[in-house]
Design an enzyme around this catalytic site. Structure first.
Site, PDB file in Angstrom:
ATOM      1  N   ALA A   1       0.845  -1.247  -0.019  1.00 38.86           N
ATOM      2  CA  ALA A   1       0.007   0.030  -0.109  1.00 38.86           C
ATOM      3  C   ALA A   1       0.871   1.375  -0.284  1.00 38.86           C
ATOM      4  CB  ALA A   1      -0.891   0.150   1.135  1.00 38.86           C
TER       5      ALA A   1
ATOM      6  N   GLN B   1      -6.605  -0.866   5.394  1.00 36.76           N
ATOM      7  CA  GLN B   1      -7.207  -1.359   6.704  1.00 36.76           C
ATOM      8  C   GLN B   1      -8.543  -1.897   6.493  1.00 36.76           C
ATOM      9  OE1 GLN B   1      -5.914  -1.870   9.625  1.00 36.76           O
ATOM     10  NE2 GLN B   1      -3.883  -1.031   9.256  1.00 36.76           N
TER      11      GLN B   1
ATOM     12  N   HIS C   1      -0.823  -8.009   3.218  1.00 35.02           N
ATOM     13  CA  HIS C   1      -0.387  -8.265   4.423  1.00 35.02           C
ATOM     14  C   HIS C   1      -1.274  -7.850   5.567  1.00 35.02           C
ATOM     15  CE1 HIS C   1       1.753  -5.097   6.430  1.00 35.02           C
ATOM     16  NE2 HIS C   1       2.126  -4.715   5.390  1.00 35.02           N
TER      17      HIS C   1
ATOM     18  N   CYS D   1       3.972   3.086  13.467  1.00 36.58           N
ATOM     19  CA  CYS D   1       4.914   4.099  12.618  1.00 36.58           C
ATOM     20  C   CYS D   1       5.683   5.087  13.290  1.00 36.58           C
ATOM     21  CB  CYS D   1       4.310   4.352  11.566  1.00 36.58           C
ATOM     22  SG  CYS D   1       3.381   3.155  10.591  1.00 36.58           S
TER      23      CYS D   1
HETATM   24  C1  LIG Z   1      -0.285  -0.684   6.463  1.00 36.28           C
HETATM   25  C2  LIG Z   1      -1.001   0.650   5.793  1.00 36.28           C
HETATM   26  C3  LIG Z   1      -0.144   1.086   4.839  1.00 36.28           C
HETATM   27  C4  LIG Z   1       1.258   0.613   4.256  1.00 36.28           C
HETATM   28  O1  LIG Z   1       0.955  -0.673   3.625  1.00 36.28           O
HETATM   29  P1  LIG Z   1       2.338  -1.620   3.378  1.00 36.28           P
HETATM   30  O2  LIG Z   1       1.879  -2.768   2.329  1.00 36.28           O
HETATM   31  O3  LIG Z   1       2.755  -2.082   4.709  1.00 36.28           O
HETATM   32  O4  LIG Z   1       3.281  -0.592   2.453  1.00 36.28           O
HETATM   33  C5  LIG Z   1      -0.709   2.125   4.016  1.00 36.28           C
HETATM   34  N1  LIG Z   1      -1.670   2.739   4.757  1.00 36.28           N
HETATM   35  C6  LIG Z   1      -2.521   2.023   5.644  1.00 36.28           C
HETATM   36  C7  LIG Z   1      -3.780   2.897   6.245  1.00 36.28           C
HETATM   37  C8  LIG Z   1      -2.019   0.685   6.262  1.00 36.28           C
HETATM   38  O5  LIG Z   1      -2.697   0.458   7.391  1.00 36.28           O
END
Ligand SMILES: *Cc1c(COP(=O)(O)O)cnc(C)c1O
Length: 419
Positions: A74, A183, A205, A343
């Site tokens: 994401a 999410q 994931h 984060c």
């Molecule tokens: C986890 C997350 C991301 C990042 O996703 P990755 O696949 O780990 O790069 C971005 N936006 C939201 C809302 C997330 O929860």
């Protein structure tokens, strides 16, 4: 429960569903072809698997399979959506609208564009539950606006945004609409047609699939979205994202999408019941605790709680096994939760999301995010409640502030003496 402890941090990542692992295994072994090899059966076999994954993921959000662009996750999808639109439409305008509670993958992308002078960005405030108001989006749109980016559900507080209402506004105004659905995908229904969404970021994931694979939905019709790629190369993925495809990852992502959609309603109900059990039991045993985020419009598995007079980091350490536990028994299991956002928890800054809701620094520092998911049980919830109640009471017993508050002293009226 497993030997390593209890996992209640499903917003950070989710475990791989065993059925997903099983679907992936052949593609980590014998089936190794490059999906872009058009001249032999090794390539055809890989391409077939990728096509099937694309169909499964498209089906999750009611999109066309050819509108799914595979990425590494994401974060990359957010970058591609925002940078890609800003660059491609630069002759039309350079204004982007987003919200202060977005994930860093969106916020830092916007800030990078501002720094380079490539975009001007409006960061909309949110209400006290963390929601974005569709009317505020409407008012912020100017003739120079090229993109609105508002997340489907927040990763810290679980608040679910009115995506269909925002989509109505952007469609009416003829502005492209991106949503980071990392999410919410697989947990709540998302329909790009009914909701008028043009770009969607997804991550495997976060929905019981493998790490390092995600997708960006890019609408090809009604309107056709154009993007300037950020990775150039062999012209894979309609030219939007070059690079040899992660075939096992895509197979796993596809399987995860299918499982999530098939089980969505039942799972949402089951996880919500666990969340409510956790909330009710904490509230019945502890005073001075508060839920952050929306009371109703929130992810089924999210509970974000402030425990007044308790340092969140201390509570976290009491739960995760990093400090030698006070003996309450011999069988203490580590409990995985987050304080603030995973984060930002490397720093001791209170969460910017909680700040945006108007939660004061003091209470923000006392917050814990519980992220329940597919593999949690009632037994785990009850164990976590017992441990949290024990730890909160222990830490409050050590807190002079808590004692004073209980004696009825208004802490705001206290004149603190300087040493
Ligand atoms: C986890 C997350 C991301 C990042 O996703 P990755 O696949 O780990 O790069 C971005 N936006 C939201 C809302 C997330 O929860």
């Amino acid at each position: 429960m497993n030997g390593k402890g209890i996992y209640m941090d499903n917003h950070a990542t989710t475990p791989l569903d065993p059925r997903v692992l099983e679907a992936m295994l052949p593609y980590l072994g014998d089936v190794f072809g490059n999906a872009a090899s058009r001249s032999h059966p090794f390539g055809w076999e890989a391409e077939k698997a990728v096509d099937a994954g694309r169909e499964q993921i498209a089906w999750l959000i009611n999109a066309k399979a050819k509108d799914i662009v595979f990425t590494s996750g994401a974060t990359e999808s957010d970058n591609l959506a925002i940078k890609g639109v800003v660059e491609f439409y630069k002759d039309k305008g350079n204004h982007v609208i987003t919200a202060v509670t977005e994930h860093k993958a969106v916020l830092d992308t916007c800030k990078a564009l501002e720094r380079k002078g490539l975009a001007t960005v409006t960061y909309l405030p949110v209400d006290r539950y963390g929601m974005t108001d569709p009317e505020a989006v409407r008012k912020a749109i100017t003739p120079k606006t090229v993109l609105v980016s508002i997340m489907s559900a927040n990763n810290e507080i679980g608040t679910v945004n009115p995506i269909a209402e925002i989509g109505k506004v952007t469609r009416e105004k003829g502005v492209l609409f991106h949503t980071d659905a990392a999410q919410s995908a697989g947990k709540l229904p998302l329909d790009v047609e009914a909701m008028n969404v043009d770009l969607v970021s997804l991550s495997a994931h976060k929905m019981y699939g493998p790490k390092g694979v995600g997708a960006l939905y890019v609408r090809s019709k009604g309107p056709r979205v154009r993007l300037t790629p950020i990775i150039d190369g062999g012209g894979h993925e309609r030219g939007f994202r070059s690079g040899t495809l992660n075939v096992p990852g895509i197979v796993g992502f596809g399987k995860a999408a299918e499982l999530s959609r098939d089980g969505m309603a039942d799972e949402a109900q089951r996880v919500l019941a666990l969340r409510e059990r956790l909330r009710e039991r904490l509230f019945s045993q502890l005073d001075d605790i508060f839920v952050n985020g929306h009371p109703v419009h929130r992810l089924p598995g999210n509970l974000n709680v402030s425990f007044a007079y308790v340092e969140g980091e201390s509570l976290l350490m009491g739960l995760n096994g990093s400090t030698s536990p006070i003996a309450v028994g011999t069988s203490q299991l580590p409990i995985a939760v987050s304080s603030g956002s995973a984060c930002t928890s490397a720093t001791l800054e209170p969460s910017y999301v909680l700040k945006a809701l108007g939660v004061g620094d003091e209470l923000a520092h006392t917050s814990i995010r519980f992220g329940l998911g597919r593999f949690n049980t009632e037994e785990e919830v009850d164990y976590v409640v017992a441990r949290v109640v024990h730890e909160v009471r222990r830490l409050r017993d050590l807190s002079p502030l808590y004692e004073m508050a209980k004696e009825g002293i208004d802490l705001k009226s206290v004149e603190w003496q300087r040493e």
